[in-house]
Structure formats: structure tokens, C-alpha cells
Design a protein around this motif. Structure first.
Motif, PDB file in Angstrom:
ATOM      1  N   MET A  91      37.000  34.248  32.427  1.00  0.00           N
ATOM      2  CA  MET A  91      37.788  32.861  32.669  1.00  0.00           C
ATOM      3  C   MET A  91      37.384  32.403  33.824  1.00  0.00           C
ATOM      4  SD  MET A  91      41.784  32.209  32.509  1.00  0.00           S
ATOM      5  CE  MET A  91      42.129  31.358  31.119  1.00  0.00           C
ATOM      6  N   SER A  92      36.923  30.874  34.032  1.00  0.00           N
ATOM      7  CA  SER A  92      36.393  30.325  35.222  1.00  0.00           C
ATOM      8  C   SER A  92      37.899  29.891  35.852  1.00  0.00           C
ATOM      9  CB  SER A  92      35.663  29.208  34.691  1.00  0.00           C
ATOM     10  OG  SER A  92      36.158  28.407  33.943  1.00  0.00           O
ATOM     11  N   SER A  93      37.537  29.600  37.223  1.00  0.00           N
ATOM     12  CA  SER A  93      38.772  29.098  38.100  1.00  0.00           C
ATOM     13  C   SER A  93      38.719  27.424  38.065  1.00  0.00           C
ATOM     14  CB  SER A  93      38.931  29.898  39.382  1.00  0.00           C
ATOM     15  OG  SER A  93      37.553  29.229  40.062  1.00  0.00           O
ATOM     16  N   TYR A  94      39.516  26.964  38.669  1.00  0.00           N
ATOM     17  CA  TYR A  94      39.910  25.710  38.943  1.00  0.00           C
ATOM     18  C   TYR A  94      38.659  25.281  39.938  1.00  0.00           C
ATOM     19  CZ  TYR A  94      41.302  20.823  40.458  1.00  0.00           C
ATOM     20  OH  TYR A  94      41.278  19.859  40.971  1.00  0.00           O
ATOM     21  N   GLN A  95      38.284  25.934  40.819  1.00  0.00           N
ATOM     22  CA  GLN A  95      37.193  25.820  41.709  1.00  0.00           C
ATOM     23  C   GLN A  95      35.854  25.650  41.016  1.00  0.00           C
ATOM     24  OE1 GLN A  95      37.619  24.964  45.017  1.00  0.00           O
ATOM     25  NE2 GLN A  95      39.670  24.685  44.614  1.00  0.00           N
ATOM     26  N   ASP A  96      35.709  26.491  40.042  1.00  0.00           N
ATOM     27  CA  ASP A  96      34.450  26.847  39.397  1.00  0.00           C
ATOM     28  C   ASP A  96      34.478  25.306  38.586  1.00  0.00           C
ATOM     29  OD1 ASP A  96      33.872  29.155  40.401  1.00  0.00           O
ATOM     30  OD2 ASP A  96      34.540  30.255  38.888  1.00  0.00           O
ATOM     31  N   ASN A  97      35.484  25.102  38.080  1.00  0.00           N
ATOM     32  CA  ASN A  97      35.313  23.627  36.993  1.00  0.00           C
ATOM     33  C   ASN A  97      34.943  22.516  38.004  1.00  0.00           C
ATOM     34  OD1 ASN A  97      35.715  25.168  34.837  1.00  0.00           O
ATOM     35  ND2 ASN A  97      38.047  24.671  34.822  1.00  0.00           N
ATOM     36  N   ILE A  98      35.477  22.247  39.113  1.00  0.00           N
ATOM     37  CA  ILE A  98      35.315  20.939  39.795  1.00  0.00           C
ATOM     38  C   ILE A  98      34.030  21.016  40.573  1.00  0.00           C
ATOM     39  CG2 ILE A  98      37.573  20.421  40.114  1.00  0.00           C
ATOM     40  CD1 ILE A  98      37.583  21.282  42.791  1.00  0.00           C
ATOM     41  N   ARG A  99      33.301  22.143  40.621  1.00  0.00           N
ATOM     42  CA  ARG A  99      32.118  22.519  41.250  1.00  0.00           C
ATOM     43  C   ARG A  99      31.070  23.086  40.253  1.00  0.00           C
ATOM     44  NH1 ARG A  99      35.780  23.598  45.305  1.00  0.00           N
ATOM     45  NH2 ARG A  99      35.346  22.338  47.154  1.00  0.00           N
ATOM     46  N   PRO A 100      30.414  22.270  39.382  1.00  0.00           N
ATOM     47  CA  PRO A 100      29.577  22.764  38.243  1.00  0.00           C
ATOM     48  C   PRO A 100      28.205  23.227  38.831  1.00  0.00           C
ATOM     49  CG  PRO A 100      29.703  20.282  38.138  1.00  0.00           C
ATOM     50  CD  PRO A 100      30.991  20.722  39.237  1.00  0.00           C
ATOM     51  N   TRP A 101      27.626  22.572  39.899  1.00  0.00           N
ATOM     52  CA  TRP A 101      26.492  23.025  40.125  1.00  0.00           C
ATOM     53  C   TRP A 101      26.406  24.093  41.204  1.00  0.00           C
ATOM     54  CZ3 TRP A 101      22.476  20.482  38.202  1.00  0.00           C
ATOM     55  CH2 TRP A 101      22.627  19.429  37.630  1.00  0.00           C
ATOM     56  N   ALA A 102      25.596  25.314  40.719  1.00  0.00           N
ATOM     57  CA  ALA A 102      25.527  26.327  41.416  1.00  0.00           C
ATOM     58  C   ALA A 102      24.202  26.750  41.766  1.00  0.00           C
ATOM     59  CB  ALA A 102      26.015  27.600  40.613  1.00  0.00           C
ATOM     60  N   VAL A 103      24.178  27.269  42.871  1.00  0.00           N
ATOM     61  CA  VAL A 103      23.033  28.038  43.416  1.00  0.00           C
ATOM     62  C   VAL A 103      23.044  29.751  43.131  1.00  0.00           C
ATOM     63  CG1 VAL A 103      21.502  28.642  45.689  1.00  0.00           C
ATOM     64  CG2 VAL A 103      22.603  26.167  45.455  1.00  0.00           C
ATOM     65  N   PHE A 104      21.871  29.952  42.558  1.00  0.00           N
ATOM     66  CA  PHE A 104      21.759  31.438  42.141  1.00  0.00           C
ATOM     67  C   PHE A 104      20.681  31.952  42.821  1.00  0.00           C
ATOM     68  CE2 PHE A 104      24.068  29.531  38.534  1.00  0.00           C
ATOM     69  CZ  PHE A 104      25.122  30.507  38.268  1.00  0.00           C
ATOM     70  N   GLN A 105      20.875  33.365  43.228  1.00  0.00           N
ATOM     71  CA  GLN A 105      19.800  33.929  43.836  1.00  0.00           C
ATOM     72  C   GLN A 105      19.195  34.982  42.777  1.00  0.00           C
ATOM     73  OE1 GLN A 105      20.874  36.529  47.343  1.00  0.00           O
ATOM     74  NE2 GLN A 105      18.603  36.711  47.674  1.00  0.00           N
ATOM     75  N   TRP A 106      17.879  35.042  42.627  1.00  0.00           N
ATOM     76  CA  TRP A 106      17.368  36.181  41.612  1.00  0.00           C
ATOM     77  C   TRP A 106      17.130  37.299  42.451  1.00  0.00           C
ATOM     78  CZ3 TRP A 106      17.343  35.135  36.638  1.00  0.00           C
ATOM     79  CH2 TRP A 106      17.383  33.591  36.372  1.00  0.00           C
ATOM     80  N   LEU A 107      17.820  38.403  41.804  1.00  0.00           N
ATOM     81  CA  LEU A 107      17.612  39.591  42.508  1.00  0.00           C
ATOM     82  C   LEU A 107      16.413  40.461  42.036  1.00  0.00           C
ATOM     83  CD1 LEU A 107      21.579  40.542  42.507  1.00  0.00           C
ATOM     84  CD2 LEU A 107      20.104  39.539  44.341  1.00  0.00           C
ATOM     85  N   PRO A 108      15.902  41.327  42.688  1.00  0.00           N
ATOM     86  CA  PRO A 108      15.079  42.225  42.349  1.00  0.00           C
ATOM     87  C   PRO A 108      15.220  42.994  40.944  1.00  0.00           C
ATOM     88  CG  PRO A 108      15.196  42.576  44.832  1.00  0.00           C
ATOM     89  CD  PRO A 108      16.357  41.721  44.204  1.00  0.00           C
ATOM     90  N   SER A 109      16.561  43.273  40.692  1.00  0.00           N
ATOM     91  CA  SER A 109      16.801  44.142  39.464  1.00  0.00           C
ATOM     92  C   SER A 109      16.670  43.225  38.199  1.00  0.00           C
ATOM     93  CB  SER A 109      18.347  44.581  39.713  1.00  0.00           C
ATOM     94  OG  SER A 109      19.079  43.489  39.684  1.00  0.00           O
ATOM     95  N   GLY A 110      16.452  41.990  38.474  1.00  0.00           N
ATOM     96  CA  GLY A 110      16.255  40.890  37.321  1.00  0.00           C
ATOM     97  C   GLY A 110      17.519  40.209  37.051  1.00  0.00           C
ATOM     98  N   SER A 111      18.755  40.575  37.737  1.00  0.00           N
ATOM     99  CA  SER A 111      19.959  39.718  37.318  1.00  0.00           C
ATOM    100  C   SER A 111      19.865  38.684  38.627  1.00  0.00           C
ATOM    101  CB  SER A 111      20.993  40.636  37.610  1.00  0.00           C
ATOM    102  OG  SER A 111      21.097  41.256  38.971  1.00  0.00           O
ATOM    103  N   ASN A 112      20.948  37.853  38.376  1.00  0.00           N
ATOM    104  CA  ASN A 112      21.207  36.797  39.518  1.00  0.00           C
ATOM    105  C   ASN A 112      22.620  36.766  39.983  1.00  0.00           C
ATOM    106  OD1 ASN A 112      22.962  35.444  37.502  1.00  0.00           O
ATOM    107  ND2 ASN A 112      21.095  34.464  36.700  1.00  0.00           N
ATOM    108  N   ASP A 113      22.644  36.304  41.279  1.00  0.00           N
ATOM    109  CA  ASP A 113      23.975  35.996  41.723  1.00  0.00           C
ATOM    110  C   ASP A 113      24.221  34.779  42.249  1.00  0.00           C
ATOM    111  OD1 ASP A 113      26.352  36.969  43.093  1.00  0.00           O
ATOM    112  OD2 ASP A 113      25.124  37.492  45.111  1.00  0.00           O
ATOM    113  N   CYS A 114      25.505  34.155  41.948  1.00  0.00           N
ATOM    114  CA  CYS A 114      26.023  32.961  42.332  1.00  0.00           C
ATOM    115  C   CYS A 114      26.316  32.869  43.713  1.00  0.00           C
ATOM    116  CB  CYS A 114      27.031  32.661  41.699  1.00  0.00           C
ATOM    117  SG  CYS A 114      27.666  30.734  41.966  1.00  0.00           S
TER     118      CYS A 114
END
Length: 72
Positions: A1-24
Motif C-alpha cells: 500500500m502506498s502512502s499519501y507522500q508517495d501519491n503526491i510525489r510520483p517521480w522517483a529516482v531509483f538506484q540500480w544495485l549490483p544484485s540486480g534489484s533497485n532502490d528508491c
């Protein structure tokens, strides 16, 4: 479930990790703000990408979601 803060801030910067996953790393209201932040992050190590997180910004439940699914 997303929070209110996530809903009003839809643009996200993700970092690609060496394991192949990503982190917001951060979320923004405007794409230009996300791009500026990402350009600062790219000065260091790591691979970063800006993405519109539409799932948390536009829920597809209720009448609007039914209309979207009907068009597909």
C-alpha cells in the motif's frame, strides 16, 4: 500500500544495485526536480534512473479503473 507522500510525489529516482534489484532513493512532485537530483547523484558512483511511479500515483480501482481496463 502506498502512502499519501508517495501519491503526491510520483517521480522517483531509483538506484540500480549490483544484485540486480533497485532502490528508491528519493521522490519528487516534478520531473525536472528528479532529473536535477539525479544529475547530482551521478557525480558519484552508482547507476541512477528517473521513473514515473504510476501505480502509487494513479490507483486503478473503482469506476476509473474499470474504464481503463475496458479500453484495453
Amino acid at each position: 500500500m502506498s502512502s499519501y507522500q508517495d501519491n503526491i510525489r510520483p517521480w522517483a529516482v531509483f538506484q540500480w544495485l549490483p544484485s540486480g534489484s533497485n532502490d528508491c532513493v528519493a521522490r519528487f512532485k516534478k520531473r525536472s526536480d528528479a532529473d536535477a537530483y539525479m544529475s547530482i547523484l551521478r557525480r558519484g558512483d552508482g547507476v541512477f534512473e528517473v521513473a514515473f511511479d504510476g501505480e502509487s500515483a494513479t490507483p486503478t480501482t473503482g469506476k476509473q479503473g474499470d474504464a481503463i481496463q475496458a479500453r484495453n
